[in-house]
Design an enzyme around this catalytic site. Structure first.
Site, mmCIF file in Angstrom:
data_model
loop_
_atom_site.group_PDB
_atom_site.id
_atom_site.type_symbol
_atom_site.label_atom_id
_atom_site.label_comp_id
_atom_site.label_asym_id
_atom_site.label_seq_id
_atom_site.Cartn_x
_atom_site.Cartn_y
_atom_site.Cartn_z
ATOM 1 N N ASP A 13 0.854 -1.181 0.000
ATOM 2 C CA ASP A 13 0.000 0.000 0.000
ATOM 3 C C ASP A 13 0.895 1.238 0.000
ATOM 4 O OD1 ASP A 13 -1.955 1.992 0.817
ATOM 5 O OD2 ASP A 13 -3.166 0.329 1.572
ATOM 6 N N ARG A 48 -0.436 4.531 0.132
ATOM 7 C CA ARG A 48 -1.363 5.665 0.228
ATOM 8 C C ARG A 48 -0.973 6.742 1.229
ATOM 9 N NH1 ARG A 48 -7.025 2.559 0.301
ATOM 10 N NH2 ARG A 48 -5.740 0.960 1.247
#
Ligand SMILES: [Zn+2]
Length: 449
Positions: free
Chosen positions: A360, A362
């Site tokens: 991830d 983000r």
């Protein structure tokens, strides 16, 4: 001069392969409109480009006059006090339009009547240099906040815009017909439209604040940004006096249900969803994940809260495919489906890491800035199962009362792989978490199904 220069295009002296060009020929083509800026290139790698006309930015100062406007327009390079350009990723399209002669490069926007129809802020969070570092709260209505500088001729562009709209969504119409959402004539109209206020927010990054929040040295952050963008912004290195960057990435959109000013009142019930873009599901209804059903459930609940006298908020972040992009995401889907044993919840995260290098990307550390822009102190119902999001919100000083996971009946069959893997990885749920053996049995479709 004035004589045609003969350019040998491929090193051969064959006359048929020679082209003749003169300066006047090039001008007569008029492919590039000769604005002042086009004729004079300033290399950002020069370090002596600080001009007396440049306004200082005191990030976190209480009043806009003391904070100073972010000036990133390109109509006068001497007054620029930020790195990068307005409009995020659309900067490149604007350049193409200017290059094709369709767009006047020196255009200054006429901002008459563009101001927000509702009052938002200012809030104490706007003048906290640690609370908001990835957007410019004073980028809302600069015609009000920086009128004197605009009158002096500074080309200050808004980075936030607010407007009002009606939503027409199939799932919301279904929920009205099913009686879950009522027509009240205020939030939900008789024709099943839902009234909203929508807010577009472009990224404006205050580099020292971002470095601090990530726990890294500002110099290291600037060097890595310079390197990883292929040297796109030499000012990261040459202009340490420039602290603000407008990155070439997508903006964030916020949809507000009910009265926007109630977002800042912790006594008024707030239902919020912080949603990261998933184009395949959100727009096209692709069933491998729960993004659209969870988003629609959030919208329904946000509208319902507004009808009870509360307020609802959906923040939509352009962070496609866990901010790894859609190409990576589709590669991961194939890798998941082709692996030995098929697409199972047990290996869901692993395959993403194999392809992308990380599960991830983000960085939810900056996500709550949007919430602080609206002065939010308390979220009564948070629609998100992500611990990264929850931790970032709570860590930024916002109280969260209830966490709301997606109801089981809204999860598409093929998305069970994602959902069970997330629950097992510690995402918020009130449902039981499956064992390792059981996770192997949660399977998605084959690649050719
Ligand atoms: Zn999705």
């Amino acid at each position: 001069m004035g004589k045609a220069k003969r350019l040998n295009v491929d090193g051969l002296s064959n006359k048929k392969k020679l082209v003749s060009l003169s300066a006047s020929d090039i001008r007569s083509e008029k492919r590039i409109r000769p604005g002042k800026r086009n004729n004079h290139i300033i290399l950002a790698s020069h370090s002596n480009l600080k001009y007396k006309e440049m306004l200082p930015i005191d990030w976190g100062a209480k009043l806009p006059a003391a904070r100073g406007p972010v000036v990133a327009s390109l109509t006068n390079s001497k007054v620029r006090n930020a790195i990068g350009a307005h409009s995020g990723s659309y900067t490149v399209y604007r350049a193409m339009s200017i290059a094709s002669g369709k767009f006047p490069s020196q255009h200054k926007p006429d901002l008459n009547n563009t101001q927000s129809p509702v009052q938002i802020g200012p809030f104490p969070s706007w003048s906290d240099p640690t609370r908001i570092v990835s957007l410019d709260p004073w980028g809302l209505d600069p015609g009000v906040n920086f009128k004197n500088y605009l009158d002096e001729g500074y080309d200050i562009r808004p980075t936030i815009a607010v407007t009002q709209a009606h939503l027409q969504i199939g799932e919301i119409k279904d929920s009205i017909e099913a009686g879950r959402l009522k027509v009240d004539g205020k939030i939900v109209l008789a024709n099943h439209d839902v009234r909203v206020t929508k807010v577009a927010i472009e990224p404006v990054w205050f580099l020292p604040g971002m470095a601090k929040r990530l726990g890294v040295d500002e110099g290291d952050l600037r060097r890595i940004l310079f390197q990883e963008t292929g040297g796109m912004y030499p000012e990261f290195i040459t202009r340490p006096d420039l602290k603000v960057w407008l990155p070439p990435i997508g903006s964030t959109t916020v949809y507000i249900f009910g009265d926007a000013k109630n977002l800042a009142n912790p006594k008024i019930e707030l239902t919020a969803r912080v949603h990261d873009e998933c184009n395949g599901s959100d727009v096209f209804g692709s069933d491998i994940c729960t993004c659209r059903p969870y988003l629609m459930y959030g919208i329904e609940d946000a509208a319902r809260t507004a009808q009870k006298g509360g307020v609802g908020l959906i923040a939509y972040y352009r962070k496609e495919g866990r901010a790894l992009g859609e190409v990576t995401k589709f590669l991961v889907y194939n890798a998941r489906k082709r692996q030995e044993g098929g697409d199972t919840a047990a290996t869901y995260f692993h395959r993403t890491e194999c392809v992308a290098g990380t599960e991830d990307a983000r960085f939810q550390e900056f996500m709550p800035d949007i919430l602080h822009f609206f002065g939010i102190k308390k979220i009564h119902n948070l629609h998100s199962m992500s611990n990264m999001k929850y931790d970032a919100i709570v860590g930024s000083g916002i109280e969260v009362v209830n966490r709301i996971s997606i109801p089981d009946n809204l999860i598409p069959k093929d998305a069970q792989v994602e959902m069970e893997a997330k629950k097992a990885a510690g995402y918020f749920t009130v449902a039981p978490v499956k064992s390792e053996g059981a996770l192997k049995k949660v399977k998605g479709r084959q690649i050719d199904e």
